[in-house]
Design an enzyme around this catalytic site. Structure first.
Site, PDB file in Angstrom:
ATOM      1  N   HIS A  67     -32.116   0.628  46.515  1.00  0.00           N
ATOM      2  CA  HIS A  67     -33.239   1.573  46.432  1.00  0.00           C
ATOM      3  C   HIS A  67     -34.195   1.086  45.355  1.00  0.00           C
ATOM      4  CE1 HIS A  67     -34.460   6.126  46.428  1.00  0.00           C
ATOM      5  NE2 HIS A  67     -35.494   5.345  46.175  1.00  0.00           N
ATOM      6  N   ARG A 234     -21.873  29.765  42.277  1.00  0.00           N
ATOM      7  CA  ARG A 234     -21.688  30.426  43.578  1.00  0.00           C
ATOM      8  C   ARG A 234     -22.043  29.506  44.746  1.00  0.00           C
ATOM      9  NH1 ARG A 234     -22.963  34.909  40.437  1.00  0.00           N
ATOM     10  NH2 ARG A 234     -25.221  34.743  40.727  1.00  0.00           N
ATOM     11  N   ASP A 255     -30.327   5.405  33.992  1.00  0.00           N
ATOM     12  CA  ASP A 255     -31.267   5.065  32.915  1.00  0.00           C
ATOM     13  C   ASP A 255     -31.179   6.019  31.727  1.00  0.00           C
ATOM     14  OD1 ASP A 255     -32.425   7.276  34.095  1.00  0.00           O
ATOM     15  OD2 ASP A 255     -34.386   6.359  34.450  1.00  0.00           O
ATOM     16  N   ILE A 257     -32.302   8.881  31.662  1.00  0.00           N
ATOM     17  CA  ILE A 257     -33.470   9.771  31.740  1.00  0.00           C
ATOM     18  C   ILE A 257     -33.387  10.620  33.004  1.00  0.00           C
ATOM     19  CG2 ILE A 257     -35.997   9.827  31.971  1.00  0.00           C
ATOM     20  CD1 ILE A 257     -35.952   7.086  30.425  1.00  0.00           C
ATOM     21  N   HIS A 258     -33.282   9.975  34.156  1.00  0.00           N
ATOM     22  CA  HIS A 258     -33.100  10.720  35.405  1.00  0.00           C
ATOM     23  C   HIS A 258     -31.801  11.531  35.360  1.00  0.00           C
ATOM     24  CE1 HIS A 258     -36.224   8.070  36.984  1.00  0.00           C
ATOM     25  NE2 HIS A 258     -36.327   8.892  38.014  1.00  0.00           N
ATOM     26  N   ASP A 281     -34.316   2.518  41.693  1.00  0.00           N
ATOM     27  CA  ASP A 281     -35.450   3.331  42.157  1.00  0.00           C
ATOM     28  C   ASP A 281     -36.715   2.929  41.396  1.00  0.00           C
ATOM     29  OD1 ASP A 281     -36.899   5.206  43.586  1.00  0.00           O
ATOM     30  OD2 ASP A 281     -36.209   6.932  42.419  1.00  0.00           O
TER      31      ASP A 281
END
Length: 392
Positions: A67, A234, A255, A257-258, A281
């Site tokens: 990706h 739930r 990273d 961060i994500h 990505d």
């Protein structure tokens, strides 16, 4: 001298189920032709060959990035051979030897231009290999669009996908889609029957819906935790599904961060190295300086760590694969073998290319990294050719 033949000696060779200290590899015509045990002298040498003395380095399989949108100023959606060249040339520096050229939600004609360009692309020596296309969008949920342009989002369409698959010369290996847009499961089953790796992403689906989607043929989750339903007490959503449903693997942008480091640890504790696929990505700003860039026709602001749209939404990453690896090595008990699974073995198996990539074995492509124990890259070999040397 015939640079297609190589002898790599004095390396710890990481094979599929074991490691050989002080082993050797012979590479001919882009393939691994011989593997020699500890201190074993090669029984034969190619008539002309180059020697690399690994001096105690590790030999591991090259990374597969399933990706990635772009790097070094280029983007797959530029729809040009030059853009693909730019990406393929720079990736070996971070250890990536093959990748999926990844599209973004866009107008049909732009997607089709990108698909045609990849279909016509001729692989270059000393570069990472494009082993397929990751079609990210346009069949995604608007409320979870992330950095995907809203105006081009559309409903799943089997006829359109078939047209695109034909245009791409059957190079579409992975598709990211929102399974809730296909409640009957007919689109998912249609793609699963063609062997496409269907990845749930940019989705608001609940756990029950995700279980149903997996039974129809979804096999993966796109950039786990990002643009999807998280764990709630739930309804455990897509993230919980990734933890519980052992039939699926999950992409992970490591990273910090994500997905923050603590969550990386939680994910690893719940999934282990057998079901995680590290990805970047990355977008076109990777390898470049901070500044203003473009993704899918949108302005992206990039600093030294992250890429965001003007409203602050994360817009892909500028992550290099070797940096993601180092982030994962900070987790307790993660070892070299675990990294090999997450960067090479798992994506190769997921994409159906494990017969030629994803491990060091006789007859496979010589996509090899020579690294130290901290995963610092000294050499990257792409199909037997030296694509990167660390002191350059």
């Amino acid at each position: 001298m015939d640079h297609t033949a190589l002898l790599i000696k004095n390396v710890t060779v990481f094979l599929e189920n074991t490691r050989i200290p002080n082993g050797s590899l012979v590479i001919e015509k882009g393939k691994i032709s011989e593997i020699y045990q500890e201190n074993e002298k090669p029984k034969r040498y190619p008539s002309q060959f180059k020697i690399i003395d690994g001096e105690g380095l590790y030999a591991v399989p090259g990374f597969i990035d399933g990706h990635i949108h772009g790097a070094n100023g280029a983007d797959v959606m530029d729809g040009t051979e030059e853009a693909l060249d730019t990406i393929a040339e720079v990736l070996p520096k971070e250890g990536t030897t093959s990748f999926l050229a990844t599209t973004i939600t866009q107008a049909e004609e732009q997607i089709e231009q990108a698909l045609r360009t990849v279909a016509d692309y001729q692989p270059k020596e000393n570069c990472a290999e494009i082993i397929g296309i990751h079609l990210e969008g346009p069949f995604i949920e608007e409320s979870k669009k992330g950095a995907q342009p809203l105006e081009h989002i559309s409903r799943p369409d089997s006829a359109l996908f078939d047209k695109w698959q034909k245009l791409s010369n059957h190079m579409i290996k992975t598709i990211t889609m929102a399974p809730e847009l296909d409640p009957e499961g007919s689109f998912i089953r249609h793609l699963a029957n063609q062997g496409v790796n269907i990845s749930a992403g940019h989705t608001a689906i609940d756990f029950k819906g995700m279980k149903e989607a997996v039974s129809n043929g979804v096999k993966q989750v796109t950039h786990l935790c990002n643009a999807m339903t998280g764990i709630h007490h739930r309804d455990i959503g897509v993230v919980g599904a990734a933890f519980l449903l052992e039939e699926i693997r999950a992409e992970l942008i490591a990273d910090g961060i994500h997905v923050v480091p603590e969550m990386l640890e939680v994910i690893y504790q719940n999934m282990g190295s057998d079901r995680i696929i590290l990805i970047t990505d990355a977008m076109r700003a990777k390898c470049l300086h901070a500044g203003t860039y473009e993704l899918g026709g949108q302005t992206v602001l990039v600093d030294e760590q992250r890429a965001v749209l003007e409203d602050g939404t994360l817009a892909g990453s500028i992550l290099k694969m070797n940096h993601g690896v180092k982030q994962m090595l900070n987790i307790q008990d993660v070892c070299v073998e675990d990294v090999i699974k997450m960067t090479s073995t798992n994506p190769a198996k997921q994409l159906g290319v494990y017969d030629r990539k994803g491990s060091i074995a006789k007859g496979k492509d010589a996509d090899i990294l020579l690294i130290d124990e901290n995963f610092t890259i000294n050499y990257t070999l792409c199909r037997g050719k030296i694509a990167y040397k660390g002191d350059e």
